[in-house]
Design an enzyme around this catalytic site. Sequence first.
Site, PDB file in Angstrom:
ATOM      1  N   ARG A  32     113.916  35.218  89.145  1.00  0.00           N
ATOM      2  CA  ARG A  32     113.169  33.968  89.010  1.00  0.00           C
ATOM      3  C   ARG A  32     111.857  34.012  89.801  1.00  0.00           C
ATOM      4  O   ARG A  32     110.805  33.576  89.333  1.00  0.00           O
ATOM      5  CB  ARG A  32     114.055  32.784  89.445  1.00  0.00           C
ATOM      6  CG  ARG A  32     113.442  31.403  89.421  1.00  0.00           C
ATOM      7  CD  ARG A  32     112.733  30.973  88.142  1.00  0.00           C
ATOM      8  NE  ARG A  32     113.309  31.407  86.929  1.00  0.00           N
ATOM      9  CZ  ARG A  32     112.584  31.857  85.887  1.00  0.00           C
ATOM     10  NH1 ARG A  32     111.262  31.884  85.932  1.00  0.00           N
ATOM     11  NH2 ARG A  32     113.185  32.261  84.805  1.00  0.00           N
TER      12      ARG A  32
ATOM     13  N   LYS B 210      89.558  24.112  91.740  1.00  0.00           N
ATOM     14  CA  LYS B 210      90.753  23.312  91.406  1.00  0.00           C
ATOM     15  C   LYS B 210      91.927  24.256  91.167  1.00  0.00           C
ATOM     16  O   LYS B 210      92.378  24.457  90.042  1.00  0.00           O
ATOM     17  CB  LYS B 210      90.459  22.456  90.176  1.00  0.00           C
ATOM     18  CG  LYS B 210      89.351  21.426  90.434  1.00  0.00           C
ATOM     19  CD  LYS B 210      89.077  20.558  89.217  1.00  0.00           C
ATOM     20  CE  LYS B 210      88.007  19.507  89.552  1.00  0.00           C
ATOM     21  NZ  LYS B 210      87.647  18.689  88.380  1.00  0.00           N
TER      22      LYS B 210
ATOM     23  N   LYS C 222      76.542  18.597  95.192  1.00  0.00           N
ATOM     24  CA  LYS C 222      77.163  17.803  94.141  1.00  0.00           C
ATOM     25  C   LYS C 222      76.672  16.360  94.201  1.00  0.00           C
ATOM     26  O   LYS C 222      75.917  15.979  95.098  1.00  0.00           O
ATOM     27  CB  LYS C 222      78.685  17.889  94.284  1.00  0.00           C
ATOM     28  CG  LYS C 222      79.164  19.341  94.282  1.00  0.00           C
ATOM     29  CD  LYS C 222      80.666  19.450  94.244  1.00  0.00           C
ATOM     30  CE  LYS C 222      81.175  19.226  92.827  1.00  0.00           C
ATOM     31  NZ  LYS C 222      82.625  19.552  92.739  1.00  0.00           N
TER      32      LYS C 222
ATOM     33  N   GLU D 251      73.970  20.140  91.299  1.00  0.00           N
ATOM     34  CA  GLU D 251      74.548  19.442  90.155  1.00  0.00           C
ATOM     35  C   GLU D 251      73.585  18.347  89.700  1.00  0.00           C
ATOM     36  O   GLU D 251      73.148  17.534  90.523  1.00  0.00           O
ATOM     37  CB  GLU D 251      75.893  18.836  90.574  1.00  0.00           C
ATOM     38  CG  GLU D 251      76.551  17.980  89.519  1.00  0.00           C
ATOM     39  CD  GLU D 251      77.864  17.361  90.011  1.00  0.00           C
ATOM     40  OE1 GLU D 251      78.582  18.018  90.803  1.00  0.00           O
ATOM     41  OE2 GLU D 251      78.145  16.218  89.639  1.00  0.00           O
TER      42      GLU D 251
ATOM     43  N   ASP E 145      76.139  18.587  84.534  1.00  0.00           N
ATOM     44  CA  ASP E 145      77.452  17.966  84.547  1.00  0.00           C
ATOM     45  C   ASP E 145      77.625  16.950  83.432  1.00  0.00           C
ATOM     46  O   ASP E 145      76.841  15.995  83.309  1.00  0.00           O
ATOM     47  CB  ASP E 145      77.669  17.276  85.898  1.00  0.00           C
ATOM     48  CG  ASP E 145      79.134  16.952  86.104  1.00  0.00           C
ATOM     49  OD1 ASP E 145      79.982  17.801  85.761  1.00  0.00           O
ATOM     50  OD2 ASP E 145      79.416  15.849  86.598  1.00  0.00           O
TER      51      ASP E 145
END
Lengths: 294, 294, 294, 294, 294, 294
Positions: free
Chosen positions: F111, F146, F178, F208, F229
């Site tokens: 597993r 992410k 950002k 961004e 974006d």
Amino acid sequence: MPNDTTITTDLTPLYPILYQDAVRHALLEDFGGRGDITTDAVVSPDDRATARIIARSPGRIAGIDIAGFAFCCLDPRLQFEAKLQDGKDAAAGETLAIIKGAARPILSAERTALNFLAALSGIATATRDIAALIAAYPARVVCTRKTTPGLRILEKYAVRAGGGFNHRFGLDDALLIKDNHIVVAGGVSEAIQRARRRIGHMIKVEVEVDTLDQLELALKEEIDAVLLDNMPTSVLSEAVRLVNRRVITEASGGISAQTAEAVAATGVDLISIGWITHSAPALDLSLDFAYEFR
Amino acid sequence: MPNDTTITTDLTPLYPILYQDAVRHALLEDFGGRGDITTDAVVSPDDRATARIIARSPGRIAGIDIAGFAFCCLDPRLQFEAKLQDGKDAAAGETLAIIKGAARPILSAERTALNFLAALSGIATATRDIAALIAAYPARVVCTRKTTPGLRILEKYAVRAGGGFNHRFGLDDALLIKDNHIVVAGGVSEAIQRARRRIGHMIKVEVEVDTLDQLELALKEEIDAVLLDNMPTSVLSEAVRLVNRRVITEASGGISAQTAEAVAATGVDLISIGWITHSAPALDLSLDFAYEFR
Amino acid sequence: MPNDTTITTDLTPLYPILYQDAVRHALLEDFGGRGDITTDAVVSPDDRATARIIARSPGRIAGIDIAGFAFCCLDPRLQFEAKLQDGKDAAAGETLAIIKGAARPILSAERTALNFLAALSGIATATRDIAALIAAYPARVVCTRKTTPGLRILEKYAVRAGGGFNHRFGLDDALLIKDNHIVVAGGVSEAIQRARRRIGHMIKVEVEVDTLDQLELALKEEIDAVLLDNMPTSVLSEAVRLVNRRVITEASGGISAQTAEAVAATGVDLISIGWITHSAPALDLSLDFAYEFR
Amino acid sequence: MPNDTTITTDLTPLYPILYQDAVRHALLEDFGGRGDITTDAVVSPDDRATARIIARSPGRIAGIDIAGFAFCCLDPRLQFEAKLQDGKDAAAGETLAIIKGAARPILSAERTALNFLAALSGIATATRDIAALIAAYPARVVCTRKTTPGLRILEKYAVRAGGGFNHRFGLDDALLIKDNHIVVAGGVSEAIQRARRRIGHMIKVEVEVDTLDQLELALKEEIDAVLLDNMPTSVLSEAVRLVNRRVITEASGGISAQTAEAVAATGVDLISIGWITHSAPALDLSLDFAYEFR
Amino acid sequence: MPNDTTITTDLTPLYPILYQDAVRHALLEDFGGRGDITTDAVVSPDDRATARIIARSPGRIAGIDIAGFAFCCLDPRLQFEAKLQDGKDAAAGETLAIIKGAARPILSAERTALNFLAALSGIATATRDIAALIAAYPARVVCTRKTTPGLRILEKYAVRAGGGFNHRFGLDDALLIKDNHIVVAGGVSEAIQRARRRIGHMIKVEVEVDTLDQLELALKEEIDAVLLDNMPTSVLSEAVRLVNRRVITEASGGISAQTAEAVAATGVDLISIGWITHSAPALDLSLDFAYEFR
Amino acid sequence: MPNDTTITTDLTPLYPILYQDAVRHALLEDFGGRGDITTDAVVSPDDRATARIIARSPGRIAGIDIAGFAFCCLDPRLQFEAKLQDGKDAAAGETLAIIKGAARPILSAERTALNFLAALSGIATATRDIAALIAAYPARVVCTRKTTPGLRILEKYAVRAGGGFNHRFGLDDALLIKDNHIVVAGGVSEAIQRARRRIGHMIKVEVEVDTLDQLELALKEEIDAVLLDNMPTSVLSEAVRLVNRRVITEASGGISAQTAEAVAATGVDLISIGWITHSAPALDLSLDFAYEFR
């Protein structure tokens, strides 16, 4: 650097998460199994004191919060007040911090706290001193990957506290083609071309060259910086002229306080010096201790 | 030391369990997230090489097995052959070790391996040089607890490789009453008496004294050693005469290569020097690299 | 010990840094993946309680702060009040501590907290009981390196809480020449001489002897202590007479509560007993629990 | 157990991944900073030896592979041959294992290896002895969560080596409603009903009862087992009769070698004994050492 | 489940000790050596902000406290206020939490906090959605051991937050005989009998069967549950009829949102779905950021 | 990318040091305290088997060596033979690896091995599928930060195995301004200027922008890349035209398999997709198991 003459040197403090484990580990390393048998035998739990961390020699400070954490790690009730922040210069005899509270944890954490502060301030001081020698020139002092195993984040921070700048943090944060890579690739041009075929879009490429011939080959490829290794200053000057600000120029190889100004005078953008991290002497510190009352 | 003139300096190697974690941590520190992007881009998995670790400056070697572990940690099939064991002296240009095998892991482990070897050999060399200056005297060079956080075991080992001896490993392995303890206790005599009341049967007691008056007080108590702190050599000589070999005498405080011989000439048993661990410059090493075949 | 009859047994508390990781690890060990499924199912987050740690049998307490940390590690808002400090004796039925707050974390931390406190108090109690048997004699009870792997610092502390003393913490904090070392060296004298040639200045030397002949050989060398191994009390007495207080004498080997007084009566300085750490039964504790309100 | 009379006691060995870290940690704990200063001083790197681990007392063995790992962790070239596998009985004087190779690592790992083997064999022996007392009855000996912090997996394994069985490994692997849970819930029935509403499909439910009245309440609910706490044997017998094999019955609370047989004779399925893990004396072991040649 | 229709889905919060290390590790993973170079360059230490974690898509929340810990780990003075607790449903655009304080740590912890919260809420949402599809039936949704390495405790918790139930946490918390075990044992009956001979008293036994023939064999043995693997719904229905509530029935194998209701309609007790942990898409979250003042 | 059209996608294998700890941790997570109780009960230590890892669905492989390490970690004598290397495509039903040896460790590691291999191959497959959709265009697929906490290095590697490229590894390896940074700075221009004043010489700067107005402002500053974006493809096309290959263009924000080709057709250099790491479904794998002999 070609178009970057307004660098400021504000120092961002390190988040404690970046040094807490290292400090705890160092305290345990010093405690061994029995702890501080001298202090336990001679000092009462009720004894209180005011201690001062003093700079015995003048220097640039780095690591004051780390020292504070070492004391408070043993006893959160200790009051630690920094009198001088990281990045500031201490005169000989100047008080860097005051610690008040129970005498036992102050004495038991002393060596660990000072070991961090002295080592990092030593790096900051060496960096500052080199930076001062070349202050009249646009060149920046940068450090290398020749750092103490396990302490790279802290030592790179100390370089910043000294007014220097950081080169690569590790093998992975820029592509730097060195002499041995060129040997394997069979030449400067081939090495750069191989790199270009593999590189990520946010990665810069620097190539180490030992001669002006190599430099000319390198400049025919798409690169961001050249590391001019172990060149006499006359050759360095010629190299800077050849580059003509098309890429960043970095001088490297055995540069010392004696030679730094001459190197800077060649017009290079960066002067990288391993010495400031791997061989800077520790700053001389002491803990002044005033018994208060039981 | 009163009756101990036949010290040998055989060096016991460190068991790998004592450095494996530090080496793994240092490799990961250097790899970051992407690993060695330059070598991965420029060198093929099939490229093979023979590399030599060379001493650029003469020095005493410490850490050769640690360097070997760094290479083999990346690739267990690499052949690492040490040409000079820890505790031996390298001439400038001498080969310390030969590594054969895949070029990629050799290049990717190079900096980590050299960082350990250079730092520890630097300590060994500084220790050896001080020891050589006082070779005509019975005094031993000993190190302090002013070590790099996290690397104390390795640095203490490097001191032994340099022909020095280790003082306390931590706060817990001997009782050393320092100036601040005396301040709290209210005097030399009281401090020693407090310690005696608490001490284990296999623990020795040393007390730091700054003056001959303090020394006389200390000698009235049951102690094993005195640390004579920051005394001019004339006072040190008088102190040694006063002690008259009843206890071990240790000179401490700002002793350097310039002053070591004069200190040794006073007849002290031990000369403790923090400098050899906290400020010794790294030994200058390089990796010579010969491409073999793909 | 030759001249050391005023030992006090003040107990220095352990800094939390020395046990926090062990407690966190033990809590996670007990939680597994699901945590305390019984308490989560049966007890509401709003239930509150007052719990008392009770000694079911009389004994000497060690580890009360460690127990407190276990509770507060789950819920820092729990109020943990120790009623009896480490090193104190509890009567059967006596309350050692009171915990107030949310019922869930009290119940979920109970076993971990009691496992530490019961094991360490068991060691302290066994030590205390042996010490009481020989209270009329100058001999001290000392522990050995026969401790639970991973818990040596805590168990050595528990011995001190019981009024005992600590022998070596590890292989590195005194030189103890045992039978097997003598076998290798080829004899007591040669073993000691080898040791003397290598030893640091703050390290004491003890040698294990099985016979009076070995003892006589040992006493001709420079040693600090003799471990008299497995000697009948008549031989021990003769050994003590032979030593004549020149070095510390330690009796060792299968000494129990039945034989301790007779051994002490021989005049030895130290009685080392592995049993107090490796085989002392845990102190019988329970958590009395009073539901308060939801 | 109602329908489970063919239990075998084959012992599955532990995978090394389950103990390697604990052994490494214990070796480092014993080494401190300097390592084994006695062996390093007295024994040459070239000295070779054959050592035997001997059982001084008879007992059931557990942990022989763990001991072997401790030796080989220091020196992978040591040959460790187990003469008796875990789960087997040793006679007094019997050889458990033979170790051949360099004398230094054998002597330096000795204490760590024996500390594991002695502690675990002590648990196995205590378990075996209790199990033997009740061999004529169907009852099983089971252990509790009263284990040494950090060593639960190893101690539970030692219980199996002794022929015992494991109860819960942690708070999370079965639902066990104890007295304090009943206090909070306000009664046996309510506690069980709350648990039933929350429980996973593969989890069994056991409830602790102190009286026959509580038992009758419990049996009205859906449970898998009852823990009959601190009941005299006459009450236990009545409880077993009441249960009538509908659920598993477990006797608990201060059961000792003196009382085990009487408890088993009541017909309970399980006898849980905390003593076998928290208070079993270590098995008495020694390392016989034969010097071979240099 | 045969007699267990009153399950509630109260969610017990995780103790922070169960996730603190994972969060610290993730922050360091994101920080690398230099930390957040963008925020350090662009945002002043004095800038303050109010940020909101917003659900861009509707979903079930899990991990809100973990997200809060990530922010406070960098700066304990940040105010983190959860607006929606774990186990609750968020509408698209709904605010899950508000963070106030220094702008730098908010921006630097953002990605780590959201990575935990998005992944766990994704699992909770997928679980909830499957559970909703079968709400009309008694069947429960259970997860498997197909979890992200290192995060099993958190992912199992997220399943509970989604209204699902946990099957085995690991290889050790119930006995589940799978196809490969049956291959080795040579048949269903033999496998179960072997298991029965070795099993602990609080362990339940489940057996995987692929056919009704295997099921009939299994039901002749003493088992607690059957895993009906990859059966068409018509066969599943027949299997449920055969079992007739004597043991728990679990349907498994490629069950999706498309097929869940049909499977539930067969009357099985449990529907196990690996997809909800190994392949659930993350919930779409954003951090809304309002600059406040410097 | 402006001048970089010859990218190759050779995949450099990960050094085992980068995943060994994660695999060991995952095995222990699955073992809990008892280990694999089913296999231990049903399978004999002498049973041997040949197992095959089979791809049930077609996909791109990543992590085959990690799976191999999981098996060999339990039993170094297992023979693990990879039939398909990372970066290669498996057909449905294709054998990825063959494992031969003792049946117990094969079943117990299954597993853990499959959890790594399925998760990483799922990421590689998702990446490959997106990359295939845009193969006619010069745009590259890049991943984001992410990622699953704790597994970033492995997931970034899986993206490379899928033919994608890695964007930033952490907050520290490029400067990416950002939207929230722009909010704090008060505008695009000010944010870039602040960044430029602080940035290291080997760091690239990306900004961004949400609108063409912001883009025009950004292009007036010294930047290396723009992140466009959440722009509709028509706006993206206009942005690419405006940039005119002066800097790298990256499209970001909710790009899926449905929209990827249209985005690529705009001429952007990079398409960043968080989905491929945070939400890619695991590849469906199974372990085929053939019993051999006892």
